[in-house]
Design a protein around this motif. Sequence first.
Motif, PDB file in Angstrom:
ATOM      1  N   HIS A 136     -69.139  20.708 -10.582  1.00 29.07           N
ATOM      2  CA  HIS A 136     -70.075  19.866 -11.337  1.00 29.07           C
ATOM      3  C   HIS A 136     -70.681  20.622 -12.520  1.00 29.07           C
ATOM      4  CE1 HIS A 136     -69.800  16.894  -8.111  1.00 29.07           C
ATOM      5  NE2 HIS A 136     -70.508  16.078  -8.862  1.00 29.07           N
ATOM      6  N   ILE A 137     -70.984  21.890 -12.336  1.00 27.76           N
ATOM      7  CA  ILE A 137     -71.545  22.685 -13.436  1.00 27.76           C
ATOM      8  C   ILE A 137     -70.519  22.826 -14.559  1.00 27.76           C
ATOM      9  CG2 ILE A 137     -72.382  24.977 -14.099  1.00 27.76           C
ATOM     10  CD1 ILE A 137     -73.500  25.195 -11.209  1.00 27.76           C
ATOM     11  N   LEU A 138     -69.277  23.105 -14.202  1.00 25.53           N
ATOM     12  CA  LEU A 138     -68.222  23.253 -15.205  1.00 25.53           C
ATOM     13  C   LEU A 138     -67.920  21.921 -15.894  1.00 25.53           C
ATOM     14  CD1 LEU A 138     -65.838  25.573 -13.158  1.00 25.53           C
ATOM     15  CD2 LEU A 138     -67.206  26.240 -15.149  1.00 25.53           C
ATOM     16  N   ARG A 139     -67.909  20.841 -15.123  1.00 27.65           N
ATOM     17  CA  ARG A 139     -67.638  19.531 -15.727  1.00 27.65           C
ATOM     18  C   ARG A 139     -68.770  19.120 -16.661  1.00 27.65           C
ATOM     19  NH1 ARG A 139     -67.101  14.166 -12.103  1.00 27.65           N
ATOM     20  NH2 ARG A 139     -69.335  14.583 -11.931  1.00 27.65           N
ATOM     21  N   ASN A 140     -70.013  19.399 -16.264  1.00 25.16           N
ATOM     22  CA  ASN A 140     -71.152  19.073 -17.112  1.00 25.16           C
ATOM     23  C   ASN A 140     -71.099  19.837 -18.424  1.00 25.16           C
ATOM     24  OD1 ASN A 140     -73.929  17.831 -17.423  1.00 25.16           O
ATOM     25  ND2 ASN A 140     -74.481  19.991 -17.585  1.00 25.16           N
ATOM     26  N   ALA A 141     -70.530  21.052 -18.369  1.00 19.70           N
ATOM     27  CA  ALA A 141     -70.387  21.858 -19.588  1.00 19.70           C
ATOM     28  C   ALA A 141     -69.170  21.443 -20.412  1.00 19.70           C
ATOM     29  CB  ALA A 141     -70.276  23.336 -19.212  1.00 19.70           C
ATOM     30  N   ASP A 142     -68.375  20.503 -19.905  1.00 19.15           N
ATOM     31  CA  ASP A 142     -67.204  19.963 -20.604  1.00 19.15           C
ATOM     32  C   ASP A 142     -66.164  21.035 -20.913  1.00 19.15           C
ATOM     33  OD1 ASP A 142     -65.733  17.860 -21.669  1.00 19.15           O
ATOM     34  OD2 ASP A 142     -66.528  18.152 -23.697  1.00 19.15           O
ATOM     35  N   VAL A 143     -65.939  21.928 -19.927  1.00 17.53           N
ATOM     36  CA  VAL A 143     -64.944  22.991 -20.140  1.00 17.53           C
ATOM     37  C   VAL A 143     -63.673  22.761 -19.326  1.00 17.53           C
ATOM     38  CG1 VAL A 143     -66.740  24.675 -20.666  1.00 17.53           C
ATOM     39  CG2 VAL A 143     -65.887  24.500 -18.318  1.00 17.53           C
ATOM     40  N   LEU A 144     -63.622  21.714 -18.535  1.00 16.04           N
ATOM     41  CA  LEU A 144     -62.424  21.395 -17.768  1.00 16.04           C
ATOM     42  C   LEU A 144     -61.580  20.413 -18.585  1.00 16.04           C
ATOM     43  CD1 LEU A 144     -64.043  20.886 -14.233  1.00 16.04           C
ATOM     44  CD2 LEU A 144     -62.985  22.951 -15.166  1.00 16.04           C
ATOM     45  N   HIS A 145     -60.328  20.783 -18.827  1.00 18.48           N
ATOM     46  CA  HIS A 145     -59.474  19.983 -19.711  1.00 18.48           C
ATOM     47  C   HIS A 145     -58.275  19.441 -18.929  1.00 18.48           C
ATOM     48  CE1 HIS A 145     -61.995  21.466 -22.856  1.00 18.48           C
ATOM     49  NE2 HIS A 145     -61.585  22.710 -22.735  1.00 18.48           N
ATOM     50  N   PRO A 146     -58.402  18.225 -18.388  1.00 20.48           N
ATOM     51  CA  PRO A 146     -57.339  17.679 -17.534  1.00 20.48           C
ATOM     52  C   PRO A 146     -56.057  17.360 -18.275  1.00 20.48           C
ATOM     53  CG  PRO A 146     -59.051  16.036 -17.958  1.00 20.48           C
ATOM     54  CD  PRO A 146     -59.571  17.330 -18.483  1.00 20.48           C
ATOM     55  N   GLU A 147     -56.105  17.292 -19.586  1.00 16.09           N
ATOM     56  CA  GLU A 147     -54.907  16.892 -20.339  1.00 16.09           C
ATOM     57  C   GLU A 147     -53.969  18.060 -20.624  1.00 16.09           C
ATOM     58  OE1 GLU A 147     -57.976  18.217 -23.315  1.00 16.09           O
ATOM     59  OE2 GLU A 147     -57.945  17.037 -21.452  1.00 16.09           O
ATOM     60  N   THR A 148     -54.321  19.265 -20.189  1.00 12.53           N
ATOM     61  CA  THR A 148     -53.500  20.437 -20.514  1.00 12.53           C
ATOM     62  C   THR A 148     -52.781  20.986 -19.286  1.00 12.53           C
ATOM     63  OG1 THR A 148     -55.384  21.914 -20.184  1.00 12.53           O
ATOM     64  CG2 THR A 148     -55.012  21.107 -22.413  1.00 12.53           C
ATOM     65  N   ASN A 149     -51.650  21.631 -19.534  1.00 14.17           N
ATOM     66  CA  ASN A 149     -50.913  22.322 -18.480  1.00 14.17           C
ATOM     67  C   ASN A 149     -51.617  23.627 -18.131  1.00 14.17           C
ATOM     68  OD1 ASN A 149     -48.676  20.579 -18.021  1.00 14.17           O
ATOM     69  ND2 ASN A 149     -47.776  21.238 -19.967  1.00 14.17           N
ATOM     70  N   PRO A 150     -51.283  24.248 -16.993  1.00 16.74           N
ATOM     71  CA  PRO A 150     -51.862  25.552 -16.658  1.00 16.74           C
ATOM     72  C   PRO A 150     -51.599  26.577 -17.757  1.00 16.74           C
ATOM     73  CG  PRO A 150     -50.776  24.617 -14.738  1.00 16.74           C
ATOM     74  CD  PRO A 150     -50.442  23.733 -15.896  1.00 16.74           C
ATOM     75  N   GLN A 151     -52.671  27.118 -18.335  1.00 18.52           N
ATOM     76  CA  GLN A 151     -52.519  28.071 -19.435  1.00 18.52           C
ATOM     77  C   GLN A 151     -53.746  28.944 -19.639  1.00 18.52           C
ATOM     78  OE1 GLN A 151     -51.767  25.012 -22.442  1.00 18.52           O
ATOM     79  NE2 GLN A 151     -53.807  25.309 -23.317  1.00 18.52           N
ATOM     80  N   LEU A 152     -54.704  28.893 -18.708  1.00 17.14           N
ATOM     81  CA  LEU A 152     -55.936  29.656 -18.863  1.00 17.14           C
ATOM     82  C   LEU A 152     -55.840  30.974 -18.090  1.00 17.14           C
ATOM     83  CD1 LEU A 152     -58.799  29.657 -20.068  1.00 17.14           C
ATOM     84  CD2 LEU A 152     -59.612  28.633 -17.925  1.00 17.14           C
ATOM     85  N   ILE A 153     -55.865  32.078 -18.836  1.00 13.76           N
ATOM     86  CA  ILE A 153     -55.725  33.401 -18.244  1.00 13.76           C
ATOM     87  C   ILE A 153     -57.084  34.087 -18.196  1.00 13.76           C
ATOM     88  CG2 ILE A 153     -54.526  35.604 -18.336  1.00 13.76           C
ATOM     89  CD1 ILE A 153     -52.717  33.105 -17.974  1.00 13.76           C
ATOM     90  N   VAL A 154     -57.511  34.438 -17.001  1.00 14.32           N
ATOM     91  CA  VAL A 154     -58.768  35.157 -16.808  1.00 14.32           C
ATOM     92  C   VAL A 154     -58.529  36.643 -17.077  1.00 14.32           C
ATOM     93  CG1 VAL A 154     -60.536  35.835 -15.132  1.00 14.32           C
ATOM     94  CG2 VAL A 154     -59.646  33.484 -15.146  1.00 14.32           C
ATOM     95  N   CYS A 155     -59.373  37.230 -17.894  1.00 15.84           N
ATOM     96  CA  CYS A 155     -59.270  38.665 -18.195  1.00 15.84           C
ATOM     97  C   CYS A 155     -60.546  39.360 -17.732  1.00 15.84           C
ATOM     98  CB  CYS A 155     -59.063  38.897 -19.694  1.00 15.84           C
ATOM     99  SG  CYS A 155     -57.484  38.275 -20.328  1.00 15.84           S
ATOM    100  N   TRP A 156     -60.388  40.307 -16.816  1.00 20.95           N
ATOM    101  CA  TRP A 156     -61.506  41.095 -16.306  1.00 20.95           C
ATOM    102  C   TRP A 156     -61.386  42.533 -16.798  1.00 20.95           C
ATOM    103  CZ3 TRP A 156     -60.846  39.087 -10.606  1.00 20.95           C
ATOM    104  CH2 TRP A 156     -61.510  37.848 -10.462  1.00 20.95           C
ATOM    105  N   GLY A 157     -62.500  43.221 -16.869  1.00 24.38           N
ATOM    106  CA  GLY A 157     -62.505  44.622 -17.277  1.00 24.38           C
ATOM    107  C   GLY A 157     -63.892  45.023 -17.721  1.00 24.38           C
ATOM    108  N   GLY A 158     -64.063  46.281 -18.058  1.00 24.63           N
ATOM    109  CA  GLY A 158     -65.380  46.822 -18.347  1.00 24.63           C
ATOM    110  C   GLY A 158     -65.942  46.427 -19.704  1.00 24.63           C
ATOM    111  N   HIS A 159     -67.275  46.349 -19.759  1.00 29.97           N
ATOM    112  CA  HIS A 159     -67.938  46.090 -21.039  1.00 29.97           C
ATOM    113  C   HIS A 159     -68.136  47.388 -21.815  1.00 29.97           C
ATOM    114  CE1 HIS A 159     -71.254  47.330 -18.439  1.00 29.97           C
ATOM    115  NE2 HIS A 159     -72.014  47.509 -19.505  1.00 29.97           N
ATOM    116  N   SER A 160     -68.019  48.526 -21.130  1.00 31.98           N
ATOM    117  CA  SER A 160     -68.162  49.832 -21.775  1.00 31.98           C
ATOM    118  C   SER A 160     -66.848  50.592 -21.624  1.00 31.98           C
ATOM    119  CB  SER A 160     -69.307  50.616 -21.119  1.00 31.98           C
ATOM    120  OG  SER A 160     -69.392  51.927 -21.627  1.00 31.98           O
ATOM    121  N   ILE A 161     -65.955  50.424 -22.599  1.00 35.49           N
ATOM    122  CA  ILE A 161     -64.640  51.062 -22.541  1.00 35.49           C
ATOM    123  C   ILE A 161     -64.385  51.819 -23.838  1.00 35.49           C
ATOM    124  CG2 ILE A 161     -63.641  49.404 -20.916  1.00 35.49           C
ATOM    125  CD1 ILE A 161     -62.407  47.926 -23.276  1.00 35.49           C
TER     126      ILE A 161
END
Length: 456
Positions: A136-161
């Motif tokens: 619900h939080i993500l949908r309210n922010a309008d960041v879920l895009h049902p019209e697209t294929n899987p293509q969202l890549i999460v990138c994790w790592g340090g803020h101090s590199i």
Amino acid sequence: MTKTTIDAQVSPTRHLGVLSKMEVNRLLDQSRGSVFRLYRQCSLAVLNYGDTSDNAQEVMDRYEKFDIQVTSKERGIKLNVTNAPATAFVDGTMIKGVNEHLFSVLRDIVFSHDSIIENPKFDLSKSDDTTDAVFHILRNADVLHPETNPQLIVCWGGHSISRLEYDYTKRVGYELGLRALDICTGCGPGAMKGPMKGASVGHSKQRITTGQYLGLTEPGIIAAESPNPIVNELVIMPDIEKRLEAFVRTGHGIIVFPGGVGTAEEILYILGILLHPENKGIPYPLVFTAPETSKDYFTQIDEFIGATLGAKAQALYEIVVDDPAHVATIMQEGMTKVRKYRKEHSDAYYYNWLLKIDREFQEPFMPTHENMRNLPIHKDQENHKLAATLRKMFSGIVAGNVKEEGLKAIAEHGNFEIKGDKEIMDRMDKMLASFVDQKRMKIEADTYVPCYTLVK
């Protein structure tokens, strides 16, 4: 003389531009209520964009006279900011991206409090309700895009590199962008900014103008990791656990770059979920990658995972050294498998409902001295539960390093004591010592003093 702070009245350019009278009144009531301190803190973090400090308390102290108030204007709203960081403005006008992020804070803090936390329809002690709340939080922010294929890549790592590591994250992001893949990060600097910057160039070369650069943060960390300006969709989740669930539910694959204990926490989180028996067979491409000069970070991580969670956990990821194109190819091929699986099992492309996430990964962990001391760090439990415990331990160290409440707790009561099986503690000691040696614990690495004591 250059101004360091600015007073201004700000109108929304994207979020909350059209509101009903009832919605305006609710925002006005909430802004004067119990959530105001949280809202003020997150707003300051957004306005403080570009700052290099990762000490949340230091930022709050530096701008102690900062204030922000919501005012009603013709059935809309404006924000009156006083003593705001001048870096958020150009010639007296707020930077548009900062403006969008500022109103995202208002949208998410108020919505989460009013529609989720205080809503009796959501029982956040239940796993399914927590997953629904994240949705619900993500949908309210309008960041879920049902019209697209899987293509969202999460990138994790340090803020101090290091600069070399940062440039490497850009190279990987560039290869992802060339393959029309979007980026989701924790929204801050370093390894959270680099992939977005690289992908934006790749998208531009492919004439992609709809690239998604999603940033997910939470109130406890946002002051230490202010949103970078490339983020075009910002969401503030209520706590670290819901932030982590948002990453794995919305993302279709994960790339991990070098970081510190926060990155180790994220790694233990995704491994714990993928190790759950009910998630066996769900495709979720996971890559650890670094330039040649930084491969020791993942050598230590891999050895720790092998010694604590075993070969089964090690089989869930691939380590790629100094090969951005290969990393992007793995993700691109993984998207085909993810799409096929989601289609066969009637799961949404934009939100991974089928993924099983146990309560120990969802329940907010409060890093008090007592809770840190009582963590059950031993092998006499299922691997995914041990991963959950280790994730909490790293979360506590992150809090002691950079979060306001953690810094205060350490100042008042001394170091967190962490107890566990000797073998695990020995491995932990070696890995944490390597993080310190590699200057990965805090931006002020030369002066780092551990906030923890390992009891063997």
